[in-house]
Design a protein around this motif. Structure first.
Motif, PDB file in Angstrom:
ATOM      1  N   LEU A 436     -33.143  19.487  63.047  1.00 26.12           N
ATOM      2  CA  LEU A 436     -31.948  19.446  63.573  1.00 26.12           C
ATOM      3  C   LEU A 436     -30.757  20.346  62.743  1.00 26.12           C
ATOM      4  N   SER A 437     -30.772  19.601  61.513  1.00 25.61           N
ATOM      5  CA  SER A 437     -30.096  20.668  60.997  1.00 25.61           C
ATOM      6  C   SER A 437     -30.412  22.324  60.534  1.00 25.61           C
ATOM      7  N   VAL A 438     -31.633  22.311  60.649  1.00 25.42           N
ATOM      8  CA  VAL A 438     -31.778  23.720  59.730  1.00 25.42           C
ATOM      9  C   VAL A 438     -32.318  24.431  61.511  1.00 25.42           C
ATOM     10  N   PHE A 439     -32.128  23.904  62.116  1.00 25.32           N
ATOM     11  CA  PHE A 439     -31.913  25.211  63.225  1.00 25.32           C
ATOM     12  C   PHE A 439     -31.568  25.754  63.647  1.00 25.32           C
ATOM     13  N   GLN A 440     -29.781  24.522  63.038  1.00 23.58           N
ATOM     14  CA  GLN A 440     -28.427  24.928  62.912  1.00 23.58           C
ATOM     15  C   GLN A 440     -27.570  25.938  62.128  1.00 23.58           C
ATOM     16  N   LEU A 441     -28.512  25.689  60.832  1.00 21.22           N
ATOM     17  CA  LEU A 441     -28.412  27.221  59.614  1.00 21.22           C
ATOM     18  C   LEU A 441     -29.229  27.884  60.123  1.00 21.22           C
ATOM     19  N   ASN A 442     -29.758  28.176  60.969  1.00 18.98           N
ATOM     20  CA  ASN A 442     -31.237  29.986  61.393  1.00 18.98           C
ATOM     21  C   ASN A 442     -30.039  30.163  62.662  1.00 18.98           C
ATOM     22  N   VAL A 443     -29.140  29.494  63.458  1.00 19.13           N
ATOM     23  CA  VAL A 443     -28.065  30.168  64.440  1.00 19.13           C
ATOM     24  C   VAL A 443     -26.885  30.574  63.224  1.00 19.13           C
ATOM     25  N   SER A 444     -26.648  29.436  62.522  1.00 18.16           N
ATOM     26  CA  SER A 444     -25.294  30.769  61.987  1.00 18.16           C
ATOM     27  C   SER A 444     -25.750  32.162  60.780  1.00 18.16           C
ATOM     28  N   LEU A 445     -26.794  31.341  60.467  1.00 18.33           N
ATOM     29  CA  LEU A 445     -27.336  32.408  59.762  1.00 18.33           C
ATOM     30  C   LEU A 445     -28.253  33.822  60.581  1.00 18.33           C
ATOM     31  N   PHE A 446     -28.454  33.876  61.771  1.00 20.58           N
ATOM     32  CA  PHE A 446     -29.037  34.614  62.779  1.00 20.58           C
ATOM     33  C   PHE A 446     -28.175  34.527  63.435  1.00 20.58           C
ATOM     34  N   PRO A 447     -26.733  34.827  64.525  1.00 14.53           N
ATOM     35  CA  PRO A 447     -26.042  34.453  65.171  1.00 14.53           C
ATOM     36  C   PRO A 447     -26.705  35.874  66.302  1.00 14.53           C
ATOM     37  N   LYS A 448     -27.129  36.510  65.966  1.00 14.50           N
ATOM     38  CA  LYS A 448     -27.349  38.069  67.188  1.00 14.50           C
ATOM     39  C   LYS A 448     -29.176  37.511  67.538  1.00 14.50           C
ATOM     40  N   SER A 449     -29.589  36.263  67.285  1.00 17.21           N
ATOM     41  CA  SER A 449     -30.819  35.772  67.716  1.00 17.21           C
ATOM     42  C   SER A 449     -31.110  34.625  68.796  1.00 17.21           C
ATOM     43  N   ALA A 450     -31.760  35.532  69.912  1.00 17.32           N
ATOM     44  CA  ALA A 450     -31.999  35.110  71.237  1.00 17.32           C
ATOM     45  C   ALA A 450     -33.419  33.226  70.700  1.00 17.32           C
TER      46      ALA A 450
END
Length: 496
Positions: A436-450
């Motif tokens: 969950l933490s890794v996916f949250q990090l991914n959202v923070s780094l790539f907020p324009k990716s669906a």
């Protein structure tokens, strides 16, 4: 949405210390067996054979599952599997045997041995053909069928009319035509048909008593058959949840490329014979056999990030630690010879989507623990650095830790797909909080990716956090209105 990226996406360069298999305690056999049975269940593999070689001996040799689904015939150690394109590795050895006898050089042009070649083919070398860097037009048509209705003369007449695809040496492009030409050369120079040459010089020498050439047309005693999860529907394919029959006809002239039927034990004995000097006399011949071709741009080319190079009939797993050569066949069979470790692993299945190459490294981890994915094996350099810090400070601090690493080292730049893949690996390891933490990090780094929102929502849904899952599925759909997975999950969650 779970990416359609093989788990091999991680298997690129990294910085681990190579450990000798000798330094490890023998793994509990039931641990490996449990792992393999789990993979068989996940992937719907009917039957699987494994053989492990260490110190010139077979230290594990086990068979699981069902060879014939119609009659519920159990697989055993005599069950024979099709190895498909692993056959090309035998062809590579055959060529090097002729080279050791000074009957050819792999740098020679095809025209030195074959007449009636198109002008554009004449200067292509044997090495370029064997490493799939020749640029030759492919003998396989758009529907993956052999041209010429399985007739060699008609097939070669047809393919010779096609233009070359690129200048030799420019890129890797998997190609069957060259292996048919190599078969003609082996037959000419050895004085016997290439199938007999391989039988005499490899099958018999290595004691491969159950190994033979054949295909679905032949009646092969103890044959495991061929199954598939896909079937053609119109111009496309659909995936089924249960295996159905797969039919493969491999004409004799094509059997330098595919067509060997074998067992894991026989292949293990073949590896032992090769490494002990029974098949090739010179270590330099083996070194050349296993050296990937260098392209015009100075790089290597291969199937994917795991089997990322191609040598003389042998795909290579070129990486800093625990490199290997890894022939694969038909998405169903694979063998890895670890070049810096006294370890070789053969896994054969009768399912064309079994893809054992994707989990052989994990099997190796039972002998060399650092190779387990749970220990970070195969992660790209930046993810290894991130993982090391998160193990110290906690995965819940993934976002600030990543920011600090970036500040201290501007080259630190973990990729979206790499993070997403790692998140799913953590999820598979049941390390849900870390995932969950890794996916949250991914959202923070790539907020324009669906896709990153879709993946985060997926793990939130799996942990019964439906409110947050809906929010992120909706964000994924907002960014990409064509995201069918997100749309479907939104409807499903609303109805619950």
């Amino acid at each position: 949405m779970k990416l359609k990226i093989l788990t091999s996406i991680f298997l690129i360069q990294f910085g681990l210390l190579t450990l000798s298999v000798k330094a490890q305690e023998a793994p509990a056999t039931d641990s490996i067996d449990t792992f393999l049975k789990s993979k068989m269940q996940q992937r719907h593999i009917p039957a699987l054979q494994i053989a492990v070689v260490h110190d010139g001996k077979i230290i594990k040799d086990t068979t699981f599952g069902t060879a014939n689904l119609e009659y519920n015939i159990k697989a055993n150690d005599q069950t024979i599997f099709s190895v498909n394109s692993i056959t090309k590795a035998f062809t590579g050895i055959a060529v090097m045997q002729l080279a050791e006898e000074n009957k050819l050089k792999i740098t020679d042009p095809l025209s030195l041995y074959l007449d009636s070649l198109p002008d554009s083919w004449k200067n292509i070398t044997l090495q370029q053909v064997l490493t799939h860097t020749s640029g030759l037009p492919d003998l396989m048509d758009a529907e993956e069928q052999i041209m010429g209705h399985n007739d060699e003369r008609e097939a070669m007449q047809t393919v010779k009319l096609l233009p070359v695809e690129f200048k030799p040496g420019q890129k890797f492009s998997y190609n069957q035509t060259g292996y048919v030409l190599i078969g003609q050369i082996i037959t000419k120079l050895s004085g016997m048909h290439f199938t007999r040459f391989i039988e005499e010089r490899q099958f018999k020498v290595a004691g491969m008593n159950l190994t033979r050439f054949g295909d679905s047309y032949d009646v092969i005693p103890n044959y495991a058959g061929a199954y598939t999860l896909t079937r053609q529907m119109g111009a496309g394919f659909v995936k089924n949840s249960t295996p159905g029959h797969a039919y493969m006809q491999i004409p004799v002239f094509f059997r330098t490329a595919a067509g060997i039927q074998s067992t894991a034990t026989d292949l293990a004995n073949w590896i032992i014979a090769l490494k002990s000097g029974k098949l090739l006399k010179k270590q330099s011949s083996i070194d050349l056999l296993w050296t990937p071709a260098i392209l015009a741009n100075g790089k290597i080319g291969g199937f994917n990030r795991l089997t990322n190079g191609y040598a003389i009939g042998w795909p290579t797993v070129t990486r800093d630690e625990h490199p290997a050569v890894g022939p694969v066949g038909g998405g169903r069979s694979a063998l890895f010879v670890y070049l810096k470790d006294d370890l070789s692993i053969v896994v054969l299945t009768n399912l064309m989507q079994g893809n054992p190459d994707q989990f052989i490294d994990e099997i190796a981890g039972y002998y060399i623990p650092e190779m387990h994915k749970a220990n970070g094996f195969g992660l790209p350099k930046d993810l290894k650095k991130l993982r090391a810090e998160l193990l110290k400070q906690g995965f819940d601090k993934a976002i600030p830790v990543a920011a600090r690493l970036k500040k201290n080292d501007p080259s630190f730049n973990p990729g979206e797909n790499e993070l997403n893949g790692w998140g799913y690996e953590l999820l598979a390891q049941k390390n849900i909080k870390a995932a969950l933490s890794v996916f949250q990090l991914n959202v923070s780094l790539f907020p324009k990716s669906a896709n990153v929102y879709d993946s985060l929502a997926e793990v939130q849904e799996a942990t019964d956090n439906r409110t947050e899952a809906l929010i992120n599925y909706r964000q994924a759909l907002k960014i990409d209105p064509q995201n069918k997975h997100a749309a479907g999950r939104i409807q499903a969650l609303i109805k619950q």
